[in-house]
Design a protein around this motif. Structure first.
Motif, PDB file in Angstrom:
ATOM      1  N   VAL A   1      70.165  11.739  49.370  1.00  0.00           N
ATOM      2  CA  VAL A   1      69.715  11.099  50.586  1.00  0.00           C
ATOM      3  C   VAL A   1      70.827  11.287  51.594  1.00  0.00           C
ATOM      4  N   GLU A   2      70.491  11.830  52.765  1.00  0.00           N
ATOM      5  CA  GLU A   2      71.532  12.169  53.725  1.00  0.00           C
ATOM      6  C   GLU A   2      71.131  11.773  55.139  1.00  0.00           C
ATOM      7  N   GLY A   3      72.085  11.163  55.861  1.00  0.00           N
ATOM      8  CA  GLY A   3      71.917  10.921  57.290  1.00  0.00           C
ATOM      9  C   GLY A   3      70.938   9.829  57.670  1.00  0.00           C
ATOM     10  N   ILE A   4      70.628   8.900  56.767  1.00  0.00           N
ATOM     11  CA  ILE A   4      69.662   7.835  57.054  1.00  0.00           C
ATOM     12  C   ILE A   4      70.372   6.634  57.681  1.00  0.00           C
ATOM     13  N   ILE A   5      69.737   6.023  58.672  1.00  0.00           N
ATOM     14  CA  ILE A   5      70.188   4.763  59.252  1.00  0.00           C
ATOM     15  C   ILE A   5      69.131   3.730  58.903  1.00  0.00           C
ATOM     16  N   ALA A   6      69.539   2.674  58.183  1.00  0.00           N
ATOM     17  CA  ALA A   6      68.609   1.598  57.813  1.00  0.00           C
ATOM     18  C   ALA A   6      69.190   0.285  58.328  1.00  0.00           C
ATOM     19  N   GLN A   7      68.303  -0.589  58.846  1.00  0.00           N
ATOM     20  CA  GLN A   7      68.816  -1.822  59.443  1.00  0.00           C
ATOM     21  C   GLN A   7      67.773  -2.917  59.488  1.00  0.00           C
ATOM     22  N   ASN A   8      68.271  -4.150  59.699  1.00  0.00           N
ATOM     23  CA  ASN A   8      67.448  -5.333  59.954  1.00  0.00           C
ATOM     24  C   ASN A   8      66.462  -5.611  58.826  1.00  0.00           C
ATOM     25  N   SER A   9      66.993  -5.733  57.611  1.00  0.00           N
ATOM     26  CA  SER A   9      66.160  -5.965  56.434  1.00  0.00           C
ATOM     27  C   SER A   9      65.855  -7.446  56.243  1.00  0.00           C
ATOM     28  N   SER A  10      64.704  -7.738  55.650  1.00  0.00           N
ATOM     29  CA  SER A  10      64.393  -9.113  55.255  1.00  0.00           C
ATOM     30  C   SER A  10      64.974  -9.403  53.873  1.00  0.00           C
ATOM     31  N   GLY A  11      65.676  -8.428  53.287  1.00  0.00           N
ATOM     32  CA  GLY A  11      66.365  -8.571  52.006  1.00  0.00           C
ATOM     33  C   GLY A  11      67.644  -7.764  52.049  1.00  0.00           C
ATOM     34  N   THR A  12      67.857  -6.953  50.998  1.00  0.00           N
ATOM     35  CA  THR A  12      68.985  -6.031  50.944  1.00  0.00           C
ATOM     36  C   THR A  12      68.596  -4.746  51.667  1.00  0.00           C
ATOM     37  N   VAL A  13      69.525  -4.127  52.364  1.00  0.00           N
ATOM     38  CA  VAL A  13      69.213  -2.927  53.141  1.00  0.00           C
ATOM     39  C   VAL A  13      69.051  -1.709  52.223  1.00  0.00           C
ATOM     40  N   TYR A  14      70.062  -1.382  51.416  1.00  0.00           N
ATOM     41  CA  TYR A  14      69.980  -0.276  50.445  1.00  0.00           C
ATOM     42  C   TYR A  14      70.128  -0.876  49.052  1.00  0.00           C
ATOM     43  N   ASP A  15      69.090  -0.824  48.232  1.00  0.00           N
ATOM     44  CA  ASP A  15      69.117  -1.348  46.871  1.00  0.00           C
ATOM     45  C   ASP A  15      68.963  -0.179  45.914  1.00  0.00           C
ATOM     46  N   ILE A  16      70.061   0.242  45.286  1.00  0.00           N
ATOM     47  CA  ILE A  16      70.060   1.405  44.407  1.00  0.00           C
ATOM     48  C   ILE A  16      70.023   0.895  42.972  1.00  0.00           C
ATOM     49  N   SER A  17      68.891   1.053  42.320  1.00  0.00           N
ATOM     50  CA  SER A  17      68.758   0.579  40.941  1.00  0.00           C
ATOM     51  C   SER A  17      68.403   1.725  40.003  1.00  0.00           C
ATOM     52  N   GLY A  18      68.498   2.949  40.480  1.00  0.00           N
ATOM     53  CA  GLY A  18      68.324   4.134  39.648  1.00  0.00           C
ATOM     54  C   GLY A  18      69.652   4.822  39.450  1.00  0.00           C
ATOM     55  N   SER A  19      69.670   5.875  38.664  1.00  0.00           N
ATOM     56  CA  SER A  19      70.910   6.583  38.372  1.00  0.00           C
ATOM     57  C   SER A  19      70.881   8.000  38.902  1.00  0.00           C
ATOM     58  N   HIS A  20      72.072   8.587  39.046  1.00  0.00           N
ATOM     59  CA  HIS A  20      72.261   9.970  39.480  1.00  0.00           C
ATOM     60  C   HIS A  20      71.760  10.208  40.902  1.00  0.00           C
ATOM     61  N   ASN A  21      72.073   9.270  41.805  1.00  0.00           N
ATOM     62  CA  ASN A  21      71.710   9.408  43.221  1.00  0.00           C
ATOM     63  C   ASN A  21      72.962   9.655  44.045  1.00  0.00           C
ATOM     64  N   ILE A  22      72.808  10.407  45.129  1.00  0.00           N
ATOM     65  CA  ILE A  22      73.896  10.618  46.083  1.00  0.00           C
ATOM     66  C   ILE A  22      73.379  10.226  47.465  1.00  0.00           C
ATOM     67  N   LEU A  23      74.079   9.283  48.100  1.00  0.00           N
ATOM     68  CA  LEU A  23      73.806   8.907  49.479  1.00  0.00           C
ATOM     69  C   LEU A  23      75.002   9.357  50.300  1.00  0.00           C
ATOM     70  N   SER A  24      74.775  10.230  51.259  1.00  0.00           N
ATOM     71  CA  SER A  24      75.853  10.804  52.042  1.00  0.00           C
ATOM     72  C   SER A  24      75.565  10.651  53.529  1.00  0.00           C
ATOM     73  N   ARG A  25      76.600  10.288  54.299  1.00  0.00           N
ATOM     74  CA  ARG A  25      76.491  10.085  55.742  1.00  0.00           C
ATOM     75  C   ARG A  25      75.331   9.150  56.095  1.00  0.00           C
TER      76      ARG A  25
END
Length: 185
Positions: A1-25
């Motif tokens: 996952v690259e270059g995403i802007i996420a904001q104003n969540s009613s919970g957690t903004v980025y919830d990573i509960s899987g494995s072997h993921n890369i979030l960049s920029r």
């Protein structure tokens, strides 16, 4: 996952509960201010990388590795602004930059936690019979913990934001408040 802007969540903004993921920029802003939510969470997962990121605004923690193993947070910047905690029963105010909590073999590398946190900028924590073994915090900085932008100490009121049934208010006379770096248990 690259270059995403996420904001104003009613919970957690980025919830990573899987494995072997890369979030960049990526950047995330403004998790829920009243519940136990955060901007970035790696939860019960392994082999994830978050790099070149920004986490800012509201939420209890800006970046959290919880019950997870072999994850990396690299070259990230956090700036906590607010958490009201109206619907969650821990002492108020609370706010962390980057935390490894009940997790093993994770790396925080070349990251910066900046300004105003009432609790900890960078934290390594094990509680409740759990452990946090083999973690590494490398080349990471905590800047102006518990301070306003102008360099004066941040001051919070003696009552929680209302309306709430929660009553615990943090006592800043006790050690472990406004810490740049915290290792607990």
């Amino acid at each position: 996952v690259e270059g995403i802007i996420a904001q104003n969540s009613s919970g957690t903004v980025y919830d990573i509960s899987g494995s072997h993921n890369i979030l960049s920029r990526v950047s995330g802003y403004n998790a829920d201010t009243d519940t136990n939510n955060h901007v970035f969470v790696i939860d019960s997962s392994e082999y994830n990388i978050i790099e070149d990121c920004i986490a800012g605004g509201t939420g209890r923690k800006m970046m959290l590795i919880f019950k997870a193993k072999d994850n990396i947070i690299r070259r990230c910047f956090t700036k906590w602004l607010q958490w009201d905690g109206r619907n969650f029963g821990v002492c108020w105010p609370w706010g962390d930059g980057i935390e490894i909590y009940n997790s093993d073999d994770n790396i925080i590398e070349n990251s910066i936690a900046y300004a105003r946190n009432p609790t900890w900028q960078i934290s390594l924590l094990a509680q409740g019979g759990s452990h946090s073994d083999g973690n590494q915090i490398l080349g990471t900085m905590a800047i102006r913990s518990g301070m306003k932008e102008d360099g004066t100490p941040m001051v919070w009121g003696t009552t929680r934001p209302q309306p709430t049934t929660q009553t615990c208010v943090r006592d800043f006379n006790w050690p472990g408040q406004r810490d740049g770096f915290n290792v607990y248990e």
